[in-house]
Design a protein around this motif. Sequence first.
Motif, PDB file in Angstrom:
ATOM      1  N   GLU A   1       0.507  -4.065   6.218  1.00 38.56           N
ATOM      2  CA  GLU A   1      -0.125  -2.926   5.552  1.00 38.56           C
ATOM      3  C   GLU A   1       0.823  -2.246   4.579  1.00 38.56           C
ATOM      4  OE1 GLU A   1       1.491  -1.362   9.488  1.00 38.56           O
ATOM      5  OE2 GLU A   1       0.391  -3.125   8.840  1.00 38.56           O
ATOM      6  N   ARG A   2       2.131  -2.388   4.776  1.00 41.72           N
ATOM      7  CA  ARG A   2       3.091  -1.814   3.843  1.00 41.72           C
ATOM      8  C   ARG A   2       3.343  -2.768   2.679  1.00 41.72           C
ATOM      9  NH1 ARG A   2       2.241   2.891   5.122  1.00 41.72           N
ATOM     10  NH2 ARG A   2       3.512   3.940   6.660  1.00 41.72           N
TER      11      ARG A   2
ATOM     12  N   MET B   1       0.908  -2.943  -0.191  1.00 40.22           N
ATOM     13  CA  MET B   1       0.770  -1.848  -1.156  1.00 40.22           C
ATOM     14  C   MET B   1       1.379  -2.173  -2.511  1.00 40.22           C
ATOM     15  SD  MET B   1       0.973   1.759   0.770  1.00 40.22           S
ATOM     16  CE  MET B   1       1.881   1.471   2.266  1.00 40.22           C
TER      17      MET B   1
ATOM     18  N   SER C   1       8.633  -1.491   1.039  1.00 42.87           N
ATOM     19  CA  SER C   1       7.948  -1.240   2.301  1.00 42.87           C
ATOM     20  C   SER C   1       7.835   0.235   2.656  1.00 42.87           C
ATOM     21  CB  SER C   1       8.677  -1.969   3.434  1.00 42.87           C
ATOM     22  OG  SER C   1       8.626  -3.347   3.229  1.00 42.87           O
ATOM     23  N   GLY C   2       7.998   1.115   1.724  1.00 41.16           N
ATOM     24  CA  GLY C   2       7.906   2.539   2.008  1.00 41.16           C
ATOM     25  C   GLY C   2       6.466   3.006   2.099  1.00 41.16           C
ATOM     26  N   PRO C   3       6.300   4.293   2.327  1.00 42.08           N
ATOM     27  CA  PRO C   3       4.954   4.859   2.387  1.00 42.08           C
ATOM     28  C   PRO C   3       4.342   4.977   0.988  1.00 42.08           C
ATOM     29  CG  PRO C   3       6.590   6.589   2.605  1.00 42.08           C
ATOM     30  CD  PRO C   3       7.337   5.280   2.598  1.00 42.08           C
ATOM     31  N   PRO C   4       3.035   5.203   0.906  1.00 44.04           N
ATOM     32  CA  PRO C   4       2.413   5.410  -0.404  1.00 44.04           C
ATOM     33  C   PRO C   4       3.159   6.493  -1.184  1.00 44.04           C
ATOM     34  CG  PRO C   4       0.739   5.294   1.296  1.00 44.04           C
ATOM     35  CD  PRO C   4       2.069   5.329   2.000  1.00 44.04           C
TER      36      PRO C   4
ATOM     37  N   THR D   1       6.014   5.908  -2.728  1.00 42.50           N
ATOM     38  CA  THR D   1       7.383   5.441  -2.921  1.00 42.50           C
ATOM     39  C   THR D   1       7.470   4.727  -4.264  1.00 42.50           C
ATOM     40  OG1 THR D   1       7.749   5.167  -0.553  1.00 42.50           O
ATOM     41  CG2 THR D   1       9.193   3.917  -2.017  1.00 42.50           C
TER      42      THR D   1
ATOM     43  N   THR E   1       4.983   1.968  -8.191  1.00 40.26           N
ATOM     44  CA  THR E   1       4.671   3.019  -7.231  1.00 40.26           C
ATOM     45  C   THR E   1       3.731   2.465  -6.175  1.00 40.26           C
ATOM     46  OG1 THR E   1       4.903   4.698  -8.963  1.00 40.26           O
ATOM     47  CG2 THR E   1       3.742   5.351  -6.927  1.00 40.26           C
ATOM     48  N   LEU E   2       4.187   2.469  -4.922  1.00 41.52           N
ATOM     49  CA  LEU E   2       3.354   1.957  -3.831  1.00 41.52           C
ATOM     50  C   LEU E   2       2.129   2.829  -3.641  1.00 41.52           C
ATOM     51  CD1 LEU E   2       6.082   1.176  -1.146  1.00 41.52           C
ATOM     52  CD2 LEU E   2       5.086  -0.359  -2.855  1.00 41.52           C
ATOM     53  N   ARG E   3       0.998   2.161  -3.451  1.00 38.72           N
ATOM     54  CA  ARG E   3      -0.252   2.872  -3.153  1.00 38.72           C
ATOM     55  C   ARG E   3      -1.208   1.925  -2.469  1.00 38.72           C
ATOM     56  NH1 ARG E   3      -4.047   0.932  -6.615  1.00 38.72           N
ATOM     57  NH2 ARG E   3      -3.354   0.301  -8.677  1.00 38.72           N
ATOM     58  N   GLU E   4      -2.122   2.491  -1.748  1.00 40.17           N
ATOM     59  CA  GLU E   4      -3.160   1.674  -1.124  1.00 40.17           C
ATOM     60  C   GLU E   4      -4.149   1.275  -2.229  1.00 40.17           C
ATOM     61  OE1 GLU E   4      -4.794   3.678   2.240  1.00 40.17           O
ATOM     62  OE2 GLU E   4      -2.823   4.198   2.992  1.00 40.17           O
TER      63      GLU E   4
END
Length: 85
Positions: A6-7, A10, A57-60, A62, A80-83
């Motif tokens: 799930e990470r 993203m 692998s950071g949170p949305p 990041t 930029t990480l995002r779902e």
Amino acid sequence: RPAPPERYGMTGLWAEARGGHLVLVAVRPQSPASDAGLRVGDEIHGVPLRQWIRRLSGPPGTVAQIAYRRGGVAHETRLTLREYL
């Protein structure tokens, strides 16, 4: 150890280790990787695969600075990480 799916999911990309560097083998349309301008075939040098996965692998929200080569020319971008799935 690999990041939870799930990470890693993203980013919208998949990389494989080849010849001492990483090669992007999949970039999903409308994904963070695509939005950052990354393309299949782009090469990431100087970063082992496990470190690459940890970096992404950071949170949305990041932001990862990514240096890559395309056609022998060096480039940089921010992903930029995002779902998105």
